[in-house]
Write a protein that holds these residues in place. Structure first.
Motif, PDB file in Angstrom:
ATOM      1  N   THR A 160       0.831  -1.199   0.000  1.00  0.00           N
ATOM      2  CA  THR A 160       0.000   0.000   0.000  1.00  0.00           C
ATOM      3  C   THR A 160       0.867   1.252   0.000  1.00  0.00           C
ATOM      4  OG1 THR A 160      -0.147   0.078   2.421  1.00  0.00           O
ATOM      5  CG2 THR A 160      -1.775  -1.258   1.258  1.00  0.00           C
ATOM      6  N   ALA A 161       0.235   2.368  -0.349  1.00  0.00           N
ATOM      7  CA  ALA A 161       0.942   3.636  -0.455  1.00  0.00           C
ATOM      8  C   ALA A 161       1.364   4.136   0.926  1.00  0.00           C
ATOM      9  CB  ALA A 161       0.064   4.668  -1.139  1.00  0.00           C
ATOM     10  N   LEU A 162       2.594   4.671   1.008  1.00  0.00           N
ATOM     11  CA  LEU A 162       3.127   5.235   2.240  1.00  0.00           C
ATOM     12  C   LEU A 162       2.577   6.642   2.475  1.00  0.00           C
ATOM     13  CD1 LEU A 162       6.826   4.116   1.851  1.00  0.00           C
ATOM     14  CD2 LEU A 162       5.416   3.607   3.858  1.00  0.00           C
ATOM     15  N   PRO A 163       2.664   7.122   3.693  1.00  0.00           N
ATOM     16  CA  PRO A 163       2.305   8.526   3.943  1.00  0.00           C
ATOM     17  C   PRO A 163       3.237   9.480   3.199  1.00  0.00           C
ATOM     18  CG  PRO A 163       2.376   7.271   5.999  1.00  0.00           C
ATOM     19  CD  PRO A 163       2.957   6.394   4.939  1.00  0.00           C
ATOM     20  N   ASP A 164       2.703  10.622   2.846  1.00  0.00           N
ATOM     21  CA  ASP A 164       3.473  11.676   2.189  1.00  0.00           C
ATOM     22  C   ASP A 164       3.771  12.765   3.215  1.00  0.00           C
ATOM     23  OD1 ASP A 164       4.581  13.634   0.636  1.00  0.00           O
ATOM     24  OD2 ASP A 164       2.749  14.063  -0.504  1.00  0.00           O
TER      25      ASP A 164
END
Length: 943
Positions: A160-164
């Motif tokens: 899943t996408a990491l925090p930005d």
């Protein structure tokens, strides 16, 4: 040995591949961006890994509108997902044509599902919304070394996408056909210091695409809610902590099937439905599958609710000598279902809403250490999993079951009774003959008494002790009804409540190492030792009132018929012995008569004549007796009669409610297995060649289904000896696989195109299989299955505005050819088309002040069977599903709005996902069919 041959072939072809370097491309030419993956539990470019692995980044996933695992088939040709009786229990994932049906919770998947490094228990558990994704990796072939048990066919790994930390967000709203309403949104940003966080959510509703032909309702809808939050904390440059929590809620009217092929009971189904409802216009069953009309009892239906939550902690730390990764997770998953079991409006039975439940409570822990020592890249690790599986099954007879069962039994009994009527026609003549012989024998003995004073002492006629038994006619034609045979007991309102609890604990130690050799060769060696301990308890309770008294009467008569034939055989032997004795007596009598006074001669002559008459009568009777026995046995062994008897017995003592299986059961299963891999690879310019061997393993377990136990009633019918149910009848063995692979990864035109090719052969032993046979599921180990073929995947950029991708898999997946495979010998597996392919094109173009993107993709699925019993009626012809979308956004990228027109199954292709035997019917079939064309509009805002 085969691994060495493959590696030798690799050395032989490496030189020629060296010559495949492309001419230098312009510096500004577009190139394919290679994805960094963790397929080897290390961060490496997908082009540098000597494995058959495909990786799809966020852009490709978004372009293809992949929002769940099922839609991954749009991109991955070797990956296949098929649904069953419900998406919450019946999803089967396959790679290279190999997978395990998940209708039975005791069987684990052959394709391992991972999300952010956390194992999902079954394919169906991973069947949910994905949210924002960084990439998806599909590892083909056994992955037992690094991913452990239950990855014998491959692995799907979702990252899943990491925090930005810089802050960003999005909202995507979709509306479309079938009442589609979907909202996906996410927000991400820094929390100050070294922490950042992300929150993603999906809300998805859609009406069902199957319509109840009788009542105003629809089935197979969508109602999903998904939320995932995560936080990343980096206290130093060498340590990162990632905490992820997610929650899923699904509340859906799913999953109905359609009538596919009508059987001989089709009209009876309509009549019963009309009788039940009192409505002459009710349709009991409809067999027009792509009208998308379904039939369901008014008081029943289809429902699935899923609630899932989980939390994981990943610790990633650079130590002075190695990199440490620890992944700890706790997950809870539960489903509640309702199901009309017969897919008609006649009400045979149902799983009542709220009483069928299944869940997984899982704790996992994995620790890995990875380091470099000279030319050796080493990795060692340990894994532990603790899983609790509670499963409650419930099934009740419906109001229509009695009508249907008695109607079917009437027909079957008429056929059986007709056969016995022909048999019984010859019995009176035999009985008359036997009676005459018995009368003659009695008269001979009485007459001899008149001569007793003149005969030698002890002189007596032989005694006929054999008695021809009395034949009892088949008493079930005309059929009286199950209830009447059972003394007034009722079927409707009764059923079974079965509880299963399984505890599974597994631990493993593993290592995966790559050694740099001379001439740029690399040798990869991996080993894993796994220990699996399972325990299962079951409590089976059925309140079926009909089965036992019915079976005592029905089985008792069949046993008495068999006993009658045996007694006729015994009578034949007794009569033969009597005739032999009578013959000797006649000779003795002749000698004795010669010494009698002359006045007794006429009477003595009558005695001698009586002996001959008895012998003559016996001579006429004896040839017919074996014929009677043979005729009776021929009837009892006649396939049509046996089929009728079996149908009557199975309808009266249904496998899903047979009370002879009631009771408490418990057992344990302990396993330990070694899996591993050996690979040789070599980079050749911008290319990579590799070959090797892998061994995989899938755990054994328990068939958690009442019907998996033997029935004393049915075994007594089939074999003449009742076999008691035993917990060991539930046990199935582990599945193992040895795989050989040779492949290459080619970068062409200086990175403007990539081409991956792999040739494989996988040999499975004790392949785990489940099949629905109309009355119940069977679970078994198939001795041998082989999957062999070739995979090709390519991707290229023609210009900076046109990109192509394509892939094809040819997989010849067959059961073993030996006689132990029965009717499956040498035949292609279910859901295993020889040829599948995907292709797509993305074109970007200006459109006034806007920038347009047009994307279209298609998946071709070759001819294949959809049923595990390989019936020809379950064959699906080749089909192609096309998806397309047109995306409009600002040309200069300053406008955060995006508008998207999309269509799934653009050509409205009609195909069946799974075709199966209509429950409790003969020669009738139902099907779960593919989704129809759907289209809509999406608006997205990024910030």
């Amino acid at each position: 040995m085969r691994a060495l041959i493959l590696c030798s072939g690799l050395v032989a072809v490496s030189a020629s591949a060296q010559q495949a370097a492309s001419p230098t491309a312009p510096e500004d030419a577009p190139v394919i961006e290679l994805i960094i993956v963790t397929a080897t539990r290390r961060e490496e470019s997908v082009a540098d890994i000597p494995l058959a692995v495909s990786a799809y980044d966020a852009e490709r996933i978004e372009l293809a509108r992949v929002t769940d695992i099922k839609q991954l088939m749009r991109l991955a040709p070797s990956f296949h997902v098929a649904g069953g009786q419900a998406e919450s229990v019946g999803v089967t994932a396959r790679i290279r044509g190999v997978g395990t049906n998940s209708d039975n919770p005791g069987l684990e998947s052959s394709v391992g599902m991972y999300v952010d490094g956390v194992y999902r228990n079954r394919a169906t558990v991973g069947f949910t919304e994905l949210g924002a994704i960084e990439r998806i990796e599909v590892l083909r072939g056994p992955q037992g070394t690094l991913f452990g048990r239950n990855s014998s066919a491959g692995v799907v790994s979702v990252i899943t996408a990491l925090p930005d930390p810089e802050g960003s967000g999005y909202a995507d709203i979709s509306v479309g056909s079938y009442g589609t309403n979907r909202l996906e949104a996410g927000i991400s940003g820094g929390l100050g210091g070294d922490a950042s966080a992300r929150l993603d959510a999906v809300f998805f509703e859609r009406d069902g695409f199957l319509e109840d032909v009788n009542y105003d309702r629809r089935f197979n809808d969508r109602d999903r809610k998904f939320i995932r939050g995560q936080m990343v904390f980096e206290p130093s440059d060498t340590v990162r902590l990632r905490v992820i929590g997610d929650y899923t809620d699904r509340d859906e009217i799913c999953c109905a099937a359609v009538g596919f092929v009508a059987g001989p009971a089709a009209e009876s189904i309509n009549q019963i439905a009309r009788l039940q409802t009192g409505d002459p216009n009710v349709v009991g069953a409809i067999y027009d599958p792509y009208s998308r009309m379904a039939t369901v009892s008014e008081s029943s239906g289809y429902y699935q609710a899923v609630e899932e939550s989980g939390v994981s902690l990943e610790v990633d730390a650079e130590l002075p000598f190695a990199r440490l990764v620890s992944v700890t997770s706790r997950r809870d998953w539960e489903t509640v279902r309702q199901m009309d079991i017969d897919f008609t409006a006649m009400g045979l039975g149902q799983r009542p809403i709220g009483e069928y439940t299944m869940g997984f409570e899982t704790l996992t822990q994995e620790i890995r250490l990875n380091g470099q020592s000279g030319r050796l890249d080493w990795l060692v690790g340990a894994f532990y999993a603790d899983e609790h599986l509670p499963y409650r099954d419930a099934l009740d007879f419906g109001a229509g079951y009695s009508y249907f069962a008695n109607g079917a039994a009437t027909q079957a009994a008429a056929g059986i009774g007709g056969a016995f009527d022909l048999f019984a026609a010859s019995i009176p003549m035999l009985e008359a003959g036997a009676a005459g012989i018995a009368q003659g024998a009695a008269g001979l003995a009485a007459g001899l008494q008149n001569f007793a004073p003149f005969l030698p002492p002890g002189f007596a006629a032989p005694t006929l002790s054999a008695v021809l038994p009395t034949y009892q006619d088949f008493p079930f034609d005309p059929w009286p009804s199950y209830e009447r045979i059972a003394g007034g007991a009722q079927l409707h309102g009764h059923g079974a409540r079965d509880s299963f609890d399984q505890e599974s604990r597994s631990w493993a130690l593993f290592t995966h190492n790559t050694l740099e050799l001379q001439n740029d060769f690399e040798l990869t060696l991996g080993l894993r030792y796994t220990v699996e301990n399972k325990s299962m308890t079951a409590d089976l309770q059925s309140n079926d009132e009909v089965c036992l008294p019915f079976s005592q009467q029905f089985l008792g008569h069949l046993q008495s018929t068999q006993a009658y034939l045996q007694q006729v055989g015994a009578y034949t032997q007794g009569l033969q012995a009597y005739v032999a004795q009578l013959d000797a007596f006649g000779k003795q009598l002749g000698q004795a008569v010669a010494a009698l006074p002359p006045q007794l001669a006429p009477g003595a002559a009558q005695l001698i004549q009586a002996v001959e008459q008895i012998k003559g009568g016996a001579g006429q009777l004896l040839p017919g007796l074996p014929q009677v026995v043979a005729g009776g046995q021929a009837i009892l062994t006649n396939p049509a009669v046996q089929q009728g008897i079996g149908a009557i017995a199975a309808l009266g003592c249904s496998p899903f409610s047979d009370p002879t299986k009631n009771g408490r059961y418990s057992t344990t299963l302990d396993e330990n297995e070694v899996s591993g891999t050996l690979r040789l690879s070599r980079p050749v310019g911008d290319h990579l060649l590799y070959g090797g061997y892998s061994r995989g393993y899938k755990a054994g377990g328990f068939n958690m289904d009442r019907s998996g136990l033997l029935s004393p009633i049915l075994t007594a019918l089939e074999a003449g000896v009742a076999t008691a149910p035993s917990v060991h009848q539930w046990v199935f063995r582990p599945e193992t696989v040895a795989a050989f692979e040779l492949g290459g990864k080619f970068s062409l035109d200086n990175g403007q195109a990539v081409l991956d090719i792999s040739v494989f052969q996988e040999e499975f032993q004790d392949y785990q299989l489940t099949a629905f046979r109309g009355f119940a599921f069977e679970a078994l180990n198939v001795p041998e299955v082989t999957s062999k073929g070739i995979e090709v995947e390519a991707r290229g950029v023609l210009t900076d505005v046109i990109e192509l991708f394509g892939g094809a898999t040819y997989a010849d997946v067959r059961f073993g050819s030996g006689p132990e495979h029965g009717y499956r010998a040498g035949r292609q597996l279910t859901h295993a088309p020889k040829l599948t392919g995907v292709a797509g094109i993305t074109m970007r173009f200006p459109l006034g002040p806007l920038a347009g993107t047009f994307h279209i993709d298609a998946r071709y699925t070759g001819e294949h069977t959809t049923g595990a019993d390989l019936d020809i009626e379950k064959q699906q012809d080749p089909y192609t599903v096309v998806n397309a979308r047109l995306i409009l956004t600002s040309r200069d990228g300053t406008n955060p709005w995006t508008v998207d027109l999309w269509a799934d199954n653009l050509t409205d292709e009609e195909y069946a996902v799974t075709i199966f035997d209509a429950p409790l019917q003969q020669a009738a079939y139902n099907a779960f069919i593919g989704d129809p064309r759907m289209y809509g509009l999406s608006v997205r805002y990024d910030f």
